[in-house]
Design a protein around this motif. Structure first.
Motif, PDB file in Angstrom:
ATOM      1  N   UNK A 155      78.744  23.102  39.344  1.00  0.00           N
ATOM      2  CA  UNK A 155      78.214  23.842  40.541  1.00  0.00           C
ATOM      3  C   UNK A 155      76.979  23.567  41.217  1.00  0.00           C
ATOM      4  N   UNK A 156      76.429  24.293  41.935  1.00  0.00           N
ATOM      5  CA  UNK A 156      75.394  23.839  42.859  1.00  0.00           C
ATOM      6  C   UNK A 156      74.299  23.165  41.988  1.00  0.00           C
ATOM      7  N   UNK A 157      73.301  22.303  42.479  1.00  0.00           N
ATOM      8  CA  UNK A 157      72.407  21.531  41.818  1.00  0.00           C
ATOM      9  C   UNK A 157      71.088  22.474  41.334  1.00  0.00           C
ATOM     10  N   UNK A 158      71.355  23.831  42.024  1.00  0.00           N
ATOM     11  CA  UNK A 158      70.184  24.818  41.641  1.00  0.00           C
ATOM     12  C   UNK A 158      71.099  25.965  41.064  1.00  0.00           C
ATOM     13  N   UNK A 159      72.161  25.613  40.483  1.00  0.00           N
ATOM     14  CA  UNK A 159      72.907  26.882  39.509  1.00  0.00           C
ATOM     15  C   UNK A 159      71.843  26.903  38.287  1.00  0.00           C
ATOM     16  N   UNK A 160      72.109  27.939  37.729  1.00  0.00           N
ATOM     17  CA  UNK A 160      71.582  28.030  36.224  1.00  0.00           C
ATOM     18  C   UNK A 160      71.890  26.841  35.320  1.00  0.00           C
ATOM     19  N   UNK A 161      71.032  26.132  34.951  1.00  0.00           N
ATOM     20  CA  UNK A 161      71.049  24.879  34.091  1.00  0.00           C
ATOM     21  C   UNK A 161      72.419  24.796  33.304  1.00  0.00           C
ATOM     22  N   UNK A 162      72.355  25.793  32.437  1.00  0.00           N
ATOM     23  CA  UNK A 162      73.817  25.762  31.462  1.00  0.00           C
ATOM     24  C   UNK A 162      75.062  25.677  32.258  1.00  0.00           C
ATOM     25  N   UNK A 163      75.171  26.225  33.458  1.00  0.00           N
ATOM     26  CA  UNK A 163      76.509  26.359  33.937  1.00  0.00           C
ATOM     27  C   UNK A 163      77.080  24.598  34.180  1.00  0.00           C
ATOM     28  N   UNK A 164      76.147  23.782  34.536  1.00  0.00           N
ATOM     29  CA  UNK A 164      76.356  22.549  34.950  1.00  0.00           C
ATOM     30  C   UNK A 164      76.570  21.580  33.799  1.00  0.00           C
ATOM     31  N   UNK A 165      76.452  22.067  32.348  1.00  0.00           N
ATOM     32  CA  UNK A 165      76.709  21.400  31.110  1.00  0.00           C
ATOM     33  C   UNK A 165      78.236  21.361  30.701  1.00  0.00           C
ATOM     34  N   UNK A 166      78.714  20.442  30.095  1.00  0.00           N
ATOM     35  CA  UNK A 166      77.981  19.164  29.860  1.00  0.00           C
ATOM     36  C   UNK A 166      78.122  18.217  30.812  1.00  0.00           C
ATOM     37  N   UNK A 167      78.480  18.399  31.936  1.00  0.00           N
ATOM     38  CA  UNK A 167      78.776  17.493  32.659  1.00  0.00           C
ATOM     39  C   UNK A 167      77.550  16.933  33.454  1.00  0.00           C
ATOM     40  N   UNK A 168      76.713  17.470  33.515  1.00  0.00           N
ATOM     41  CA  UNK A 168      75.277  17.073  34.020  1.00  0.00           C
ATOM     42  C   UNK A 168      74.793  16.085  33.262  1.00  0.00           C
ATOM     43  N   UNK A 169      74.770  16.460  31.883  1.00  0.00           N
ATOM     44  CA  UNK A 169      74.206  15.508  30.904  1.00  0.00           C
ATOM     45  C   UNK A 169      74.931  14.102  30.852  1.00  0.00           C
ATOM     46  N   UNK A 170      76.306  14.520  30.761  1.00  0.00           N
ATOM     47  CA  UNK A 170      77.081  13.276  30.786  1.00  0.00           C
ATOM     48  C   UNK A 170      76.854  12.272  32.113  1.00  0.00           C
ATOM     49  N   UNK A 171      76.975  12.974  33.190  1.00  0.00           N
ATOM     50  CA  UNK A 171      76.506  12.074  34.404  1.00  0.00           C
ATOM     51  C   UNK A 171      74.908  11.250  34.409  1.00  0.00           C
ATOM     52  N   UNK A 172      74.091  11.801  33.908  1.00  0.00           N
ATOM     53  CA  UNK A 172      72.694  11.424  33.582  1.00  0.00           C
ATOM     54  C   UNK A 172      73.103  10.036  32.560  1.00  0.00           C
ATOM     55  N   UNK A 173      73.745  10.278  31.387  1.00  0.00           N
ATOM     56  CA  UNK A 173      74.311   9.102  30.427  1.00  0.00           C
ATOM     57  C   UNK A 173      74.792   8.027  31.037  1.00  0.00           C
TER      58      UNK A 173
END
Length: 203
Positions: free
Chosen positions: A58-76
């Protein structure tokens, strides 16, 4: 593990490395094509490929939980690349981040959560990630690291207000920040941005 494409100098010979992070719907080939316009002679280029061509759904300004776990995986993914480069002898000052759009947001977020004197952070249309801007997530000192923000004054994906908040946060943490905002509404990388980055960060 994500796929990673390499271009430019071999890691064994390079003095600098650029981690190049593509945007939503893009791929390693699209971000690596920028190398033809940037002063990256002598750099090793490392471009990770996002699963399904998107770093988070989702958008980088969507609710944080909506972008998990993809966001955390991308940071890793970025962290794994950085740690591998450091294990090969590269210092943070030899490591640069170059991202466009979603890739710019991810590059900014990673570098801010791991603030140190990177070689440079180049964000073509991006801002720090989160539903609300949350400066408490960030600590450390950029120690004069050059950071570039470039965007339209009214981009369809990245509000100017978030770019301004992000730039201020980097400055507060000791980065040397340059922001170029353009009067168009295009979601693109402009020649003026390329020229500034080449003259001041990739010189």
């Amino acid at each position: 593990m994500v796929d990673i494409d390499f271009k430019g100098q071999a890691l064994e010979k390079a003095k600098k490395v650029a981690i190049m992070v593509h945007g939503r719907g893009g791929n390693t080939a699209s971000i690596l094509s920028l190398a033809a316009h940037l002063n990256l002679d002598g750099f090793a280029l490392v471009a990770p490929q996002a699963p399904g061509n998107t770093w988070y759904p989702f958008s980088f300004m969507a609710p944080d939980h909506n972008n998990e776990p993809a966001f955390s995986n991308s940071m890793k993914t970025l962290d794994g690349i950085v740690e591998d480069l450091k294990s090969k002898g590269f210092s943070s000052g030899q490591i640069y981040f170059i991202g466009f759009s979603q890739g710019a947001c991810l590059s900014l977020e990673y570098s801010a959560q791991h603030a140190q004197k990177w070689g440079g952070v180049i964000a073509f249309t991006g801002g720090l990630i989160g539903e609300k801007f949350n400066p408490s997530k960030y600590e450390g000192d950029f120690d004069g690291c050059p950071v570039f923000f470039g965007s339209s004054h009214q981009d369809m994906h990245v509000p100017l207000s978030r770019i301004e908040e992000s730039a201020a946060q980097f400055e507060k943490m000791g980065a040397q920040v340059k922001t170029l905002i353009f009067k168009d509404t295009l979601h693109t990388i402009r020649e003026e941005e390329i020229n500034w980055v080449n003259d001041h960060i990739l010189k």
